[in-house]
Design a protein around this motif. Structure first.
Motif, PDB file in Angstrom:
ATOM      1  N   LEU A 115     -41.826  -0.389   1.753  1.00  0.00           N
ATOM      2  CA  LEU A 115     -43.238  -0.114   2.055  1.00  0.00           C
ATOM      3  C   LEU A 115     -43.393   0.630   3.385  1.00  0.00           C
ATOM      4  O   LEU A 115     -44.484   0.661   3.965  1.00  0.00           O
TER       5      LEU A 115
ATOM      6  N   ASN B 225     -43.598   0.785  -7.690  1.00  0.00           N
ATOM      7  CA  ASN B 225     -45.026   0.716  -7.346  1.00  0.00           C
ATOM      8  C   ASN B 225     -45.301   1.137  -5.907  1.00  0.00           C
ATOM      9  O   ASN B 225     -46.328   0.814  -5.355  1.00  0.00           O
ATOM     10  N   ARG B 226     -44.314   1.901  -5.307  1.00  0.00           N
ATOM     11  CA  ARG B 226     -44.427   2.152  -3.867  1.00  0.00           C
ATOM     12  C   ARG B 226     -45.673   2.956  -3.506  1.00  0.00           C
ATOM     13  O   ARG B 226     -46.207   2.837  -2.403  1.00  0.00           O
ATOM     14  N   ASP B 227     -46.175   3.791  -4.458  1.00  0.00           N
ATOM     15  CA  ASP B 227     -47.350   4.609  -4.138  1.00  0.00           C
ATOM     16  C   ASP B 227     -48.619   4.043  -4.748  1.00  0.00           C
ATOM     17  O   ASP B 227     -49.716   4.541  -4.464  1.00  0.00           O
TER      18      ASP B 227
ATOM     19  N   GLU C 220     -51.829   1.768  -5.468  1.00  0.00           N
ATOM     20  CA  GLU C 220     -52.718   1.039  -4.564  1.00  0.00           C
ATOM     21  C   GLU C 220     -53.442  -0.045  -5.336  1.00  0.00           C
ATOM     22  O   GLU C 220     -53.878   0.149  -6.461  1.00  0.00           O
TER      23      GLU C 220
ATOM     24  N   PRO D  30     -51.790  -0.991  -0.312  1.00  0.00           N
ATOM     25  CA  PRO D  30     -50.733  -0.777  -1.307  1.00  0.00           C
ATOM     26  C   PRO D  30     -50.596  -1.992  -2.214  1.00  0.00           C
ATOM     27  O   PRO D  30     -50.837  -3.115  -1.772  1.00  0.00           O
TER      28      PRO D  30
ATOM     29  N   GLY E  21     -48.037  -3.290  -3.139  1.00  0.00           N
ATOM     30  CA  GLY E  21     -46.980  -4.132  -2.567  1.00  0.00           C
ATOM     31  C   GLY E  21     -47.539  -5.316  -1.790  1.00  0.00           C
ATOM     32  O   GLY E  21     -46.959  -6.397  -1.796  1.00  0.00           O
ATOM     33  N   TRP E  22     -48.663  -5.132  -1.145  1.00  0.00           N
ATOM     34  CA  TRP E  22     -49.255  -6.213  -0.354  1.00  0.00           C
ATOM     35  C   TRP E  22     -49.688  -7.386  -1.234  1.00  0.00           C
ATOM     36  O   TRP E  22     -49.799  -8.504  -0.782  1.00  0.00           O
TER      37      TRP E  22
END
Lengths: 279, 304
Positions: A128, A43-45, A47, A53, A55-56
């Motif tokens: 990230l 899921n690195r890209d 949003e 992102p 990730g947050w």
């Protein structure tokens, strides 16, 4: 009292040292970290919203789930197992034994949490690209909630560990319960998107609020709209988790004493026979 | 201090559901005694020991161990009592040395003025014969070694009173002999009081200064092995060789028989042996007698 505390901490660290030299235990921690890394990498890209992102959102949930797993599920497993093999009985036969035992397992749990959460943050920061969305105050808030959350959840690990008699029951039912609690506490998807009847359950439990305080540290202020009342309530989150901590701290030692009192050598022998039958 | 009994139990009863496991027990044990508690399985030996250790609460009766009620005694009391339970599998992942050191530490704050503190690790390991296993993992120990570790844990705080529930299960003859010497040393030099259960009657005869036989929830015998033998109509066995053939005779009092035997003219007696009744024989006849008495009163059995 200080002797019991010191002996308990030393005991916990020895136990954790033994864990680190036990391949099975280390593998368990590593597999957990690998799963986190894979989820974040895939899921690195992605949003979560423009400029934020995914990730947050994922990282604070991951930290909360790790806390939940180690402080309740992991601790409960340890206690049920050690009750069956006579460790708890041994503690009763020694001066200050039960207190030392309780401090010992708590220390071991804290060490395990530290050794899981820190690598998770490092892995997340690398994947990230160094930006976790945390400022200095945010870091402080995350650490404070990790500490308070541990105090709030550890007693419930004791409770679960003393209510179940059979290690396998904790393994099966405990796993399901932990998963369900994580789900209704909005750790997999925002609580506000879950059915209306689930939301009150999530709000009463401490997990939603631990996650809430974590997310508020990672996410920019305007993302409070996805939270349950459309904004951040960090003070309330800390208050609710603190209330759970007080309940747990009052309840857990009583329950541990009660269970240990009921434990007898003949009972341990009977369960040893039962364990041999199962094997 | 010296007149106060170490264990003082009066009217002890324990009831599980409708079954009386202990049915009115009175026992007094003084300092330095080594007492063996014998009895068939299910006689209530372990229950009695667990009550004295403070792990179970009796249904009725008064219990004082080292002057306190074990069910309510605190850490200072705990520090004066050593416990070796029947079976233990705990701390399998620990090493022998660190485990004993951890436990020894717990006794330090409770070391009274003028008393020696917990054992030094090397001395303790030497005492139980585990000196070469200091660095061994507990789970790698053999059954007998594990049992000796349990004994070491029971001893680590230099207890005034030591409880041993079937301590020598799994011991080989050498380990068993060493264990008996250890118990003798503890009671002779340190004035340690020992209460043990065992199924090995030769062991009880060898190390215990006093024997209690528990059967059907009551104490049916109390005394030294010789006292007990005298109380049942026992016989000694006299055997000898006479003119190439072996002779055996039983007599309640062997002395007059042997005098007559040797006084007979023209008889060559060799290999003369007089064997008095063993504790095993006394025990078997006592338990049998008790059961026979129980059979005569079937109504009592039904009512309880």
């Amino acid at each position: 009292m200080t002797t019991a505390l010191r002996a308990g901490i030393r005991r916990g660290l020895t136990e954790f040292g033994i864990s680190l030299r036990t391949p099975g235990d280390v593998l368990f921690i590593i597999i957990g970290l690998v799963i986190v890394a894979v989820v974040l990498w895939l899921n690195r890209d992605a949003e979560f919203a423009p400029g934020a992102p995914l990730g947050w959102y994922v990282v604070p949930s991951v930290l909360t789930i790790q806390l939940l797993f180690i402080a309740t599920y992991g601790l409960a497993t340890v206690i049920v197992t050690e009750r069956e093999d006579g460790t708890l009985m041994r503690a009763r036969s020694l001066p200050s034994g039960l207190r030392v035992y309780a401090v010992g397992v708590t220390t071991r749990t804290l060490a395990e949490i530290a050794c899981t959460v820190l690598p998770t943050l490092v892995i997340a920061a690398i994947i990230l690209g160094g930006d976790l969305g945390l400022d200095a105050l945010g870091v402080l808030q995350v650490l404070a909630m990790l500490a308070l959350g541990t105090v709030a959840l550890t007693p419930f690990g004791f409770v679960v560990g003393t209510v179940f008699r059979n290690p396998r029951a904790v393994g099966g039912w405990g796993f399901l319960v932990v998963g369900a609690v994580a789900l209704v506490s909005g750790l997999f998807q925002p609580l506000s998107t879950l059915p209306a009847w689930v939301q009150p359950i999530g709000l009463v439990l401490p997990l939603y609020w631990i996650g809430h305080a974590m997310r508020s540290a990672f996410l920019p202020d305007e993302f409070g709209v996805v939270e349950i009342w459309g904004g951040w309530h960090v003070g309330l989150a800390f208050a609710i988790v603190a209330a759970w901590a007080v309940v747990g701290l009052v309840l857990a030692p009583r329950l541990l004493r009660r269970v240990a009192r009921r434990e007898t050598a003949s009972g341990i022998e009977a369960r040893r026979q039962a364990a041999l039958q199962r094997a | 201090m010296t007149t106060q009994p170490v264990v003082d139990v009066r009217g002890l009863r324990m009831r599980y559901g409708t079954r009386d496991v202990l049915d009115g027990i009175d026992v007094r044990i003084d300092r330095g005694e080594v007492v063996a508690l014998l009895g068939p399985n299910g006689a209530g030996k372990t229950t009695t020991i667990e009550i004295l250790e403070g792990f179970r609460r009796p249904t009725a009766g008064t219990v004082a161990v080292l002057g306190e009620d074990p069910a309510h005694a605190g850490d200072a009391w705990r520090a004066r009592v050593g416990v070796v339970l029947q079976s233990w599998r705990d701390h399998a992942r620990w090493r022998v040395g660190p485990l004993l050191e951890q436990f020894a530490e717990l006794y330090r704050p409770f070391t009274a003025e003028g008393r020696r503190g917990p054992y030094d690790l090397a001395e303790l390991l030497d005492l139980v014969g585990l000196a070469e296993h200091r660095g061994a993992l507990v789970r790698s120990l053999s059954g007998g070694q594990r049992r000796r570790l349990d004994v070491a844990i029971g001893l680590v705080g230099r207890p005034e009173l030591l409880f041993l529930d079937e301590p020598t299960t799994g011991f080989d003859p050498v380990a068993r002999h060493e264990f008996h010497e250890l118990i003798n040393r503890l009671s002779d030099f340190d004035d340690t009081t020992v209460l043990l259960t065992t199924h090995d009657l030769a062991e009880a005869e060898k190390i215990a200064s006093r024997i209690l036989i528990l059967d059907g929830g009551r104490i049916v015998a109390d005394g030294s092995a010789t006292d007990l033998a005298r109380s049942v109509a026992g016989v000694s066995e006299i055997s000898w060789r006479e003119g190439g053939s072996r002779q055996v005779h039983s007599a309640a009092d062997p002395v007059p028989f042997v005098r007559d035997l040797l006084a007979r003219p023209g008889v060559q007696v060799t290999e003369l042996q007089v064997r008095s009744q063993t504790l095993e024989e006394t025990y078997l006849s006592m338990v049998a007698r008790h059961e026979a008495a129980g059979d005569r009163h079937p109504i009592d059995q039904e009512a309880s």
